[in-house]
Scaffold this motif. Structure first.
Motif, PDB file in Angstrom:
ATOM      1  N   LEU A  22       0.967  -1.166   0.170  1.00 42.17           N
ATOM      2  CA  LEU A  22       0.018   0.132  -0.013  1.00 42.17           C
ATOM      3  C   LEU A  22       0.941   1.121   0.026  1.00 42.17           C
ATOM      4  N   GLU A  23       0.541   2.094  -0.776  1.00 45.80           N
ATOM      5  CA  GLU A  23       1.486   3.395  -1.013  1.00 45.80           C
ATOM      6  C   GLU A  23       1.696   4.071   0.251  1.00 45.80           C
ATOM      7  N   ARG A  24       1.070   4.223   1.112  1.00 49.06           N
ATOM      8  CA  ARG A  24       1.331   4.927   2.291  1.00 49.06           C
ATOM      9  C   ARG A  24       2.175   4.500   3.433  1.00 49.06           C
ATOM     10  N   SER A  28       5.155  -4.002   3.341  1.00 51.59           N
ATOM     11  CA  SER A  28       3.924  -4.361   2.691  1.00 51.59           C
ATOM     12  C   SER A  28       3.236  -5.167   3.967  1.00 51.59           C
ATOM     13  N   ILE A  29       1.846  -5.242   3.679  1.00 48.48           N
ATOM     14  CA  ILE A  29       0.868  -5.722   4.624  1.00 48.48           C
ATOM     15  C   ILE A  29       1.186  -7.322   4.322  1.00 48.48           C
ATOM     16  N   TRP A 103      -7.128   3.755   4.710  1.00 50.05           N
ATOM     17  CA  TRP A 103      -8.094   4.589   4.093  1.00 50.05           C
ATOM     18  C   TRP A 103      -8.951   3.732   3.278  1.00 50.05           C
ATOM     19  N   VAL A 104     -10.161   4.239   2.701  1.00 51.36           N
ATOM     20  CA  VAL A 104     -11.238   3.517   2.019  1.00 51.36           C
ATOM     21  C   VAL A 104     -10.870   2.748   0.933  1.00 51.36           C
ATOM     22  N   GLY A 105      -9.908   3.440   0.094  1.00 45.91           N
ATOM     23  CA  GLY A 105      -9.405   2.945  -1.155  1.00 45.91           C
ATOM     24  C   GLY A 105      -8.487   1.498  -0.538  1.00 45.91           C
ATOM     25  N   GLU A 106      -7.636   1.764   0.390  1.00 43.81           N
ATOM     26  CA  GLU A 106      -6.818   0.685   1.011  1.00 43.81           C
ATOM     27  C   GLU A 106      -7.473  -0.547   1.355  1.00 43.81           C
TER      28      GLU A 106
END
Length: 133
Positions: A22-24, A28-29, A103-106
């Motif tokens: 995820l970009e932020r 990585s998860i 965030w909702v997109g994530e």
């Protein structure tokens, strides 16, 4: 003749964790696929009784809660049950942390990836193709 021993638990290939960047976040998860039994338990928790017609109770399914539940259950890194991580976001509980952390997109990306690695997306795509024909 088939060899049913291929289906014995000790002979089944275990799924490796899947990384999702995820970009932020700098790391990585890591996600794991869910079993049918785990999905069933989450599914059962996502039904709520609400007043219906003529005062009768109706069971209503909450798809948002289901997607959040399968996402939380599949995240193995970072540990959403870690109290220090929860404290840093000012929440208690894995589901509350998920809501505050992503965030909702994530959250949508995570849910899509969980569906993919758990095999949920294949069945839906097959049904869509079958309906088209």
């Amino acid at each position: 003749m088939s060899n049913f021993k291929a289906f014995m638990k000790e002979n089944v290939r275990q799924a490796d964790p899947v990384e999702l960047k995820l970009e932020r976040f700098t790391e990585s998860i890591k996600l794991r696929p869910l079993t049918s039994a785990e999905s069933d338990l989450i599914n059962d928790r996502c039904f709520k009784n609400k007043p219906g017609r003529k005062g009768r109770q109706e069971r209503v399914f909450d798809p948002v809660a289901y997607n959040r539940g399968i996402s939380v259950a599949s995240i193995i890194y970072p540990d959403l049950n870690d109290t220090e991580l929860q404290k840093s976001y000012g929440v208690k509980g894995a589901e509350q942390l998920f809501g505050a952390m992503f965030w909702v997109g994530e959250a949508s990306q995570i849910s899509e990836k969980v569906s993919e690695i758990s095999g949920l997306d294949h069945a839906l795509e097959d049904e869509i193709e079958e309906a088209k024909n």
